[in-house]
Scaffold this motif. Sequence first.
Motif, PDB file in Angstrom:
ATOM      1  N   PHE A  30       0.911  -1.169  -0.145  1.00  0.00           N
ATOM      2  CA  PHE A  30      -0.112   0.326   0.161  1.00  0.00           C
ATOM      3  C   PHE A  30       0.863   1.179  -0.061  1.00  0.00           C
ATOM      4  O   PHE A  30       1.817   1.183   0.732  1.00  0.00           O
ATOM      5  CB  PHE A  30      -0.872   0.302   1.179  1.00  0.00           C
ATOM      6  N   HIS A  31       0.608   2.325  -0.725  1.00  0.00           N
ATOM      7  CA  HIS A  31       1.210   3.643  -0.275  1.00  0.00           C
ATOM      8  C   HIS A  31       0.706   4.232   0.768  1.00  0.00           C
ATOM      9  O   HIS A  31      -0.386   3.818   1.252  1.00  0.00           O
ATOM     10  CB  HIS A  31       1.090   4.498  -1.714  1.00  0.00           C
ATOM     11  N   ALA A  32       1.384   5.176   1.405  1.00  0.00           N
ATOM     12  CA  ALA A  32       1.269   5.682   2.456  1.00  0.00           C
ATOM     13  C   ALA A  32       0.103   6.806   2.379  1.00  0.00           C
ATOM     14  O   ALA A  32       0.278   7.878   1.661  1.00  0.00           O
ATOM     15  CB  ALA A  32       2.398   6.532   3.087  1.00  0.00           C
ATOM     16  N   TYR A  33      -1.362   6.431   2.729  1.00  0.00           N
ATOM     17  CA  TYR A  33      -2.118   7.447   2.468  1.00  0.00           C
ATOM     18  C   TYR A  33      -2.102   8.569   3.692  1.00  0.00           C
ATOM     19  O   TYR A  33      -1.461   8.365   4.634  1.00  0.00           O
ATOM     20  CB  TYR A  33      -3.470   6.744   2.828  1.00  0.00           C
TER      21      TYR A  33
ATOM     22  N   GLN B 227      -3.698   1.892   9.958  1.00  0.00           N
ATOM     23  CA  GLN B 227      -4.223   0.779  11.234  1.00  0.00           C
ATOM     24  C   GLN B 227      -5.271   0.198  10.823  1.00  0.00           C
ATOM     25  O   GLN B 227      -5.348  -1.431  11.096  1.00  0.00           O
ATOM     26  CB  GLN B 227      -4.364   1.592  12.390  1.00  0.00           C
ATOM     27  N   ALA B 228      -6.251   0.758   9.811  1.00  0.00           N
ATOM     28  CA  ALA B 228      -7.543  -0.044   9.418  1.00  0.00           C
ATOM     29  C   ALA B 228      -6.908  -1.215   8.213  1.00  0.00           C
ATOM     30  O   ALA B 228      -7.254  -2.136   8.367  1.00  0.00           O
ATOM     31  CB  ALA B 228      -8.215   1.039   8.580  1.00  0.00           C
ATOM     32  N   VAL B 229      -5.958  -0.908   7.543  1.00  0.00           N
ATOM     33  CA  VAL B 229      -5.479  -1.866   6.566  1.00  0.00           C
ATOM     34  C   VAL B 229      -5.042  -3.095   7.122  1.00  0.00           C
ATOM     35  O   VAL B 229      -5.157  -4.054   6.740  1.00  0.00           O
ATOM     36  CB  VAL B 229      -4.464  -1.163   5.593  1.00  0.00           C
TER      37      VAL B 229
ATOM     38  N   PHE C 255     -13.523   1.537   4.781  1.00  0.00           N
ATOM     39  CA  PHE C 255     -12.040   2.155   4.069  1.00  0.00           C
ATOM     40  C   PHE C 255     -12.488   3.551   3.389  1.00  0.00           C
ATOM     41  O   PHE C 255     -11.930   4.487   3.187  1.00  0.00           O
ATOM     42  CB  PHE C 255     -11.706   1.167   3.375  1.00  0.00           C
ATOM     43  N   ALA C 256     -13.712   3.220   3.097  1.00  0.00           N
ATOM     44  CA  ALA C 256     -14.041   4.580   2.171  1.00  0.00           C
ATOM     45  C   ALA C 256     -14.702   5.766   2.729  1.00  0.00           C
ATOM     46  O   ALA C 256     -14.527   6.697   2.113  1.00  0.00           O
ATOM     47  CB  ALA C 256     -15.088   4.182   0.987  1.00  0.00           C
ATOM     48  N   THR C 257     -15.089   5.512   3.956  1.00  0.00           N
ATOM     49  CA  THR C 257     -15.900   6.717   4.187  1.00  0.00           C
ATOM     50  C   THR C 257     -15.428   7.316   5.910  1.00  0.00           C
ATOM     51  O   THR C 257     -15.675   8.252   6.551  1.00  0.00           O
ATOM     52  CB  THR C 257     -17.194   6.681   4.814  1.00  0.00           C
TER      53      THR C 257
END
Length: 420
Positions: free
Chosen positions: A49-52, A59-61, A334-336
């Motif tokens: 994953f790239h760093a959002y 933490q969610a991922v 993840f989306a909201t």
Amino acid sequence: MSAISNNNWNRRSILQAAMGLAAAGGLAACGSNTGRSGGGSGKGLVQYFHAYGEAGVEQAVKRYAKAYKEANVTTQWITGNNFEQKLFAALLTDNAPDVFEFHPQIQMVKSGQVADLTDIIEPVKDDFNQADIKSHTVDGKIYGVRMIDDPQFLFYRPSLFEKAKIEVPTTLEELIEAADKLTTSKVKGIFLGNDLTNVDRPLIWSAGADTLTADNKPAFNTDAVAEGLKQLRGLFTSGNLLLDAPADSWDPSAFIQGLTAMQWCGMWAMPAMQKALGDDIGIFPFPKVGSAGKQSVYNGGWSMFVNAKGKNVEAAKEYVKWLWIDQKEYQEDFATSYGFHIPPRTSLAESADKLKSGLPAEGVKLFNEFGHFDNIGWTQAMIAAFWDVIANTVRKNGDPKAALDTCEKKVNAELKKLFG
């Protein structure tokens, strides 16, 4: 999400990725997958994953991955602005990830890098935004599962518009006039990103053109696009455009700090903007360019792919199916929950409470009315070629038509490689 949107990639990295270069330094920065359970033996999976930019996403991922009981899933959280360089470099090694996020690119399909996911998507295909399905489809097969749709707009401060007695712009001329009226000794009228490449495709679409035709021919070299480039050159030299901001336009800090009255940014930044500015925020599409143009909303976003050259292809597909198809609760979270994004699943997009009112609902409305999706055939090299057009005409005052002609030759050469 905000750390690197599809339209905000590091220029040097995208060129290296386009040429398939594997920089040794990129491997070190990626990490060597130390701690990978099983090391590709089937006992574990690695996802990139790239760093959002939004707090809590990492933490969610990792929480989602931990909940998966069929394999030990390790997450490589890739920081910095050159995620794609590190990803492409890692894919050429024995430490390549089993699963990775990226954007639909036909060269990954042609090279056999990504696995066909039609079998896991087909049963729920009708519940996905069909434009997302189309943008991941080659020869009837679907490669990649869309995780989030990220519409991008121009954000503005209604209070500043009211003070300047201006209306929301609907044409590029009106946008440039508004930027002039909003500019003060302390505030620039507008911020479109530090190198202006973030509005490359919106400029094309708003001029009534497109990147490619349905049969994969260049469609961007028009008089309207050339005129739009001339107008952006005028804005660039006007003194009303914020340049060299501390962060690029994916980050809302310039807008929040009052450095600019308008900013090109994504829906992901709405919560941070609302926390800082309350209700004094509005959005509008990229304005139309020329009489035949139409306002446009660029839809970026991220998708999950399976490394077809990995040692755990079937296990990786099962994990992707579990997380991005079966686990609707995680998909909505993840989306909201860490920024606003539109779930690509129609059922989730319609039921997500956080997107039903206020500014997010307006974003969804504009997305549905004016949204454009990437063409899977518009490759990294083609993106870089059009970025050269912007650099040579907007920043350097070159002739737009000549620059577009040069770009078309480069794009045709790439299309010949891909399609013959």
